[in-house]
Design a protein around this motif. Structure first.
Motif, PDB file in Angstrom:
ATOM      1  N   LEU A  77       0.639  -1.094   0.096  1.00 23.93           N
ATOM      2  CA  LEU A  77       0.042  -0.019  -0.089  1.00 23.93           C
ATOM      3  C   LEU A  77       1.021   1.271   0.050  1.00 23.93           C
ATOM      4  CD1 LEU A  77      -1.608  -2.363   1.086  1.00 23.93           C
ATOM      5  CD2 LEU A  77      -3.047  -0.510   2.450  1.00 23.93           C
ATOM      6  N   THR A  78       0.760   2.090  -1.033  1.00 25.31           N
ATOM      7  CA  THR A  78       1.267   3.269  -0.837  1.00 25.31           C
ATOM      8  C   THR A  78       0.761   4.913  -1.077  1.00 25.31           C
ATOM      9  OG1 THR A  78       3.105   2.181  -2.688  1.00 25.31           O
ATOM     10  CG2 THR A  78       2.969   4.644  -2.525  1.00 25.31           C
ATOM     11  N   ALA A  79       0.795   5.637   0.035  1.00 23.27           N
ATOM     12  CA  ALA A  79       0.148   6.916   0.151  1.00 23.27           C
ATOM     13  C   ALA A  79       0.629   7.861  -0.895  1.00 23.27           C
ATOM     14  CB  ALA A  79       0.429   7.380   1.546  1.00 23.27           C
ATOM     15  N   LYS A  80      -0.219   8.426  -1.776  1.00 28.20           N
ATOM     16  CA  LYS A  80       0.378   9.173  -2.837  1.00 28.20           C
ATOM     17  C   LYS A  80       0.687  10.460  -2.216  1.00 28.20           C
ATOM     18  CE  LYS A  80      -2.917   6.821  -6.202  1.00 28.20           C
ATOM     19  NZ  LYS A  80      -3.827   6.994  -7.098  1.00 28.20           N
ATOM     20  N   ASN A  81       0.174  10.851  -1.254  1.00 27.87           N
ATOM     21  CA  ASN A  81       0.658  12.277  -0.809  1.00 27.87           C
ATOM     22  C   ASN A  81       1.819  12.262  -0.101  1.00 27.87           C
ATOM     23  OD1 ASN A  81      -0.564  11.040   1.221  1.00 27.87           O
ATOM     24  ND2 ASN A  81      -1.444  12.954   2.125  1.00 27.87           N
ATOM     25  N   SER A  82       2.332  11.577   0.544  1.00 26.55           N
ATOM     26  CA  SER A  82       3.401  11.128   1.436  1.00 26.55           C
ATOM     27  C   SER A  82       4.338  10.115   1.278  1.00 26.55           C
ATOM     28  CB  SER A  82       2.776  10.942   2.795  1.00 26.55           C
ATOM     29  OG  SER A  82       2.526   9.568   2.967  1.00 26.55           O
ATOM     30  N   GLY A  83       4.196   9.292   0.344  1.00 25.76           N
ATOM     31  CA  GLY A  83       5.357   8.415   0.155  1.00 25.76           C
ATOM     32  C   GLY A  83       5.239   7.196   1.018  1.00 25.76           C
ATOM     33  N   ASP A  84       4.551   7.272   2.074  1.00 26.64           N
ATOM     34  CA  ASP A  84       4.357   5.929   3.175  1.00 26.64           C
ATOM     35  C   ASP A  84       4.081   4.924   2.405  1.00 26.64           C
ATOM     36  OD1 ASP A  84       5.239   7.799   5.036  1.00 26.64           O
ATOM     37  OD2 ASP A  84       3.534   7.401   6.515  1.00 26.64           O
ATOM     38  N   GLN A  85       4.755   3.670   2.773  1.00 29.49           N
ATOM     39  CA  GLN A  85       4.283   2.449   2.126  1.00 29.49           C
ATOM     40  C   GLN A  85       4.086   1.344   3.137  1.00 29.49           C
ATOM     41  OE1 GLN A  85       7.380   1.878  -0.969  1.00 29.49           O
ATOM     42  NE2 GLN A  85       5.595   1.913  -2.622  1.00 29.49           N
ATOM     43  N   VAL A  86       3.207   0.474   3.108  1.00 38.99           N
ATOM     44  CA  VAL A  86       3.026  -0.596   3.926  1.00 38.99           C
ATOM     45  C   VAL A  86       3.413  -2.072   3.125  1.00 38.99           C
ATOM     46  CG1 VAL A  86       1.650  -1.735   5.611  1.00 38.99           C
ATOM     47  CG2 VAL A  86       2.008   0.629   5.810  1.00 38.99           C
ATOM     48  N   LEU A  87       4.190  -2.899   3.598  1.00 38.37           N
ATOM     49  CA  LEU A  87       4.241  -4.169   2.886  1.00 38.37           C
ATOM     50  C   LEU A  87       3.847  -5.432   3.784  1.00 38.37           C
ATOM     51  CD1 LEU A  87       5.410  -6.442   1.025  1.00 38.37           C
ATOM     52  CD2 LEU A  87       7.750  -5.928   2.214  1.00 38.37           C
ATOM     53  N   ILE A  88       2.661  -6.030   3.296  1.00 34.36           N
ATOM     54  CA  ILE A  88       1.939  -6.992   3.974  1.00 34.36           C
ATOM     55  C   ILE A  88       2.392  -8.315   3.363  1.00 34.36           C
ATOM     56  CG2 ILE A  88      -0.034  -7.925   4.574  1.00 34.36           C
ATOM     57  CD1 ILE A  88      -1.606  -5.320   4.040  1.00 34.36           C
ATOM     58  N   ASP A  89       3.345  -9.056   4.522  1.00 35.09           N
ATOM     59  CA  ASP A  89       3.567 -10.581   4.242  1.00 35.09           C
ATOM     60  C   ASP A  89       4.873 -10.373   3.144  1.00 35.09           C
ATOM     61  OD1 ASP A  89       2.040 -11.663   6.091  1.00 35.09           O
ATOM     62  OD2 ASP A  89       0.563 -12.496   4.747  1.00 35.09           O
ATOM     63  N   ALA A  90       6.245 -10.460   3.712  1.00 33.30           N
ATOM     64  CA  ALA A  90       7.251 -10.255   2.991  1.00 33.30           C
ATOM     65  C   ALA A  90       7.620 -11.974   3.036  1.00 33.30           C
ATOM     66  CB  ALA A  90       8.401  -9.808   3.711  1.00 33.30           C
ATOM     67  N   ASP A 134       8.755 -14.131   0.218  1.00 28.82           N
ATOM     68  CA  ASP A 134       9.528 -14.737  -0.529  1.00 28.82           C
ATOM     69  C   ASP A 134      10.077 -13.791  -1.574  1.00 28.82           C
ATOM     70  OD1 ASP A 134      11.573 -16.530  -1.073  1.00 28.82           O
ATOM     71  OD2 ASP A 134      10.104 -17.975  -1.975  1.00 28.82           O
ATOM     72  N   ASP A 135      11.221 -14.026  -2.220  1.00 30.35           N
ATOM     73  CA  ASP A 135      11.584 -13.383  -3.377  1.00 30.35           C
ATOM     74  C   ASP A 135      11.792 -11.791  -3.114  1.00 30.35           C
ATOM     75  OD1 ASP A 135      12.365 -12.554  -5.949  1.00 30.35           O
ATOM     76  OD2 ASP A 135      10.728 -13.744  -7.044  1.00 30.35           O
ATOM     77  N   PHE A 136      12.680 -11.483  -2.362  1.00 29.21           N
ATOM     78  CA  PHE A 136      12.838  -9.921  -2.174  1.00 29.21           C
ATOM     79  C   PHE A 136      13.038  -9.063  -3.205  1.00 29.21           C
ATOM     80  CE2 PHE A 136      14.772  -5.930  -0.965  1.00 29.21           C
ATOM     81  CZ  PHE A 136      13.755  -5.291  -0.349  1.00 29.21           C
ATOM     82  N   ALA A 137      13.664  -9.600  -4.082  1.00 22.80           N
ATOM     83  CA  ALA A 137      13.721  -8.750  -5.374  1.00 22.80           C
ATOM     84  C   ALA A 137      12.322  -8.645  -6.210  1.00 22.80           C
ATOM     85  CB  ALA A 137      14.678  -9.805  -6.534  1.00 22.80           C
ATOM     86  N   ARG A 138      11.602  -9.479  -6.131  1.00 19.59           N
ATOM     87  CA  ARG A 138      10.421  -9.141  -6.825  1.00 19.59           C
ATOM     88  C   ARG A 138       9.540  -8.155  -5.727  1.00 19.59           C
ATOM     89  NH1 ARG A 138       6.914  -7.539  -9.409  1.00 19.59           N
ATOM     90  NH2 ARG A 138       4.982  -8.345 -10.049  1.00 19.59           N
ATOM     91  N   ILE A 139       9.512  -8.334  -4.660  1.00 17.33           N
ATOM     92  CA  ILE A 139       8.883  -7.442  -3.694  1.00 17.33           C
ATOM     93  C   ILE A 139       9.347  -6.158  -4.015  1.00 17.33           C
ATOM     94  CG2 ILE A 139       8.708  -6.853  -1.114  1.00 17.33           C
ATOM     95  CD1 ILE A 139       8.633  -9.872  -0.452  1.00 17.33           C
ATOM     96  N   GLN A 140      10.924  -5.957  -4.055  1.00 19.45           N
ATOM     97  CA  GLN A 140      11.215  -4.632  -4.281  1.00 19.45           C
ATOM     98  C   GLN A 140      10.685  -4.072  -5.659  1.00 19.45           C
ATOM     99  OE1 GLN A 140      14.035  -2.784  -2.120  1.00 19.45           O
ATOM    100  NE2 GLN A 140      12.802  -1.356  -3.331  1.00 19.45           N
ATOM    101  N   GLU A 141      10.508  -4.702  -6.669  1.00 19.16           N
ATOM    102  CA  GLU A 141       9.780  -4.170  -7.812  1.00 19.16           C
ATOM    103  C   GLU A 141       8.486  -3.713  -7.517  1.00 19.16           C
ATOM    104  OE1 GLU A 141       9.744  -7.604 -10.620  1.00 19.16           O
ATOM    105  OE2 GLU A 141      11.862  -7.475 -10.947  1.00 19.16           O
ATOM    106  N   VAL A 142       7.768  -4.235  -6.654  1.00 21.84           N
ATOM    107  CA  VAL A 142       6.508  -4.159  -6.068  1.00 21.84           C
ATOM    108  C   VAL A 142       6.547  -2.570  -5.592  1.00 21.84           C
ATOM    109  CG1 VAL A 142       4.193  -4.383  -5.232  1.00 21.84           C
ATOM    110  CG2 VAL A 142       5.513  -6.125  -6.408  1.00 21.84           C
ATOM    111  N   LEU A 143       7.425  -2.551  -4.681  1.00 23.28           N
ATOM    112  CA  LEU A 143       7.592  -1.333  -3.973  1.00 23.28           C
ATOM    113  C   LEU A 143       8.028  -0.090  -4.838  1.00 23.28           C
ATOM    114  CD1 LEU A 143       9.551  -2.629  -0.849  1.00 23.28           C
ATOM    115  CD2 LEU A 143       7.288  -1.760  -0.762  1.00 23.28           C
ATOM    116  N   ASP A 144       8.845  -0.482  -5.637  1.00 20.72           N
ATOM    117  CA  ASP A 144       9.211   0.622  -6.748  1.00 20.72           C
ATOM    118  C   ASP A 144       8.039   1.105  -7.633  1.00 20.72           C
ATOM    119  OD1 ASP A 144      11.556   0.414  -5.482  1.00 20.72           O
ATOM    120  OD2 ASP A 144      12.696  -0.893  -7.273  1.00 20.72           O
TER     121      ASP A 144
END
Length: 215
Positions: free
Chosen positions: A24-37, A39-49
């Motif tokens: 979840l990414t707040a558009k006004n502030s950039g705050d992000q929350v990741l729910i359930d890391a 596996d595959d942090f490289a893929r997770i990083q793509e979603v964060l980006d």
């Protein structure tokens, strides 16, 4: 990707168990929350980006504020250590599951807690049974249906696995009925820990059937 006025919601399926991870990414502030890391942090990083690319209003960089683990099972925490180290985010999980999570938990969660981020809140709903400290996270979109991230406690077609233990099943089905179906409207969107999503309206007619069959 699901786009609300203030928050973007992205997901990916990762690992051999096809776990869903959510950002979840707040558009006004950039705050992000990741729910359930999971596996595959490289893929997770793509979603964060990708979430960071949604920012507007002069925000220069997204920041992962918290990584929330819905429950302690191994397939939901395989990338947790790497994600926490890479992002510097606080970790959170249901208090009764903390001892079984192989990464220190910064924020113990209990039913009814509200996590306040800059741009959105997440309400913690305890769902005891799949594990003692399983939690769901509720995001209330002010302009649309609510979004409920249920981990492995609620899926299309039933509640999570309780290994045919009557006490655990009774605990979980009762929490799901009382804390979700009696609390939230039918248009609430359910985002489970594996597989496709659903709505409470699609599942509500089957509650008696689930209770009768015992799983």
């Amino acid at each position: 990707m699901l786009d609300t006025q203030n928050v973007s919601i992205r997901s990916a399926s990762v690992g051999s168990m096809d776990n869903n991870v959510y950002v979840l990414t707040a558009k006004n502030s950039g705050d992000q929350v990741l729910i359930d890391a999971a596996d595959d942090f490289a893929r997770i990083q793509e979603v964060l980006d990708a979430g960071a690319g949604d920012l507007y209003g002069g925000v220069s960089q997204a920041s992962v504020r918290m990584i929330i683990t819905t429950h302690s099972h191994w397939d939901h925490v395989r990338a947790l250590a790497e994600a926490a180290e890479a992002t510097g985010a606080r970790t959170a999980a249901g208090s009764e599951d903390i001892a079984d999570i192989p990464v220190p938990t910064d924020v113990p969660l209990k039913h009814g807690d509200v996590l306040d981020f800059d741009g959105f809140d997440l309400e913690v709903i305890g769902l005891r049974g799949h594990t003692p400290g399983s939690v769901a996270l509720l995001f209330r979109d002010p302009d649309g249906p609510a979004h409920l991230f249920t981990g492995d406690s609620l899926f299309p077609g039933g509640v999570g696995n309780t290994q045919k233990d009557p006490a655990r099943f009774s605990s979980l089905i009762n929490d799901v009925i009382e804390r979700i179906f009696e609390y939230l409207p039918d248009d609430t969107i359910v985002h489970p820990g594996h597989g496709a999503g659903t709505t409470l309206g699609a599942e509500r007619p089957h509650l008696a059937e689930w209770k009768e069959r015992g799983w």
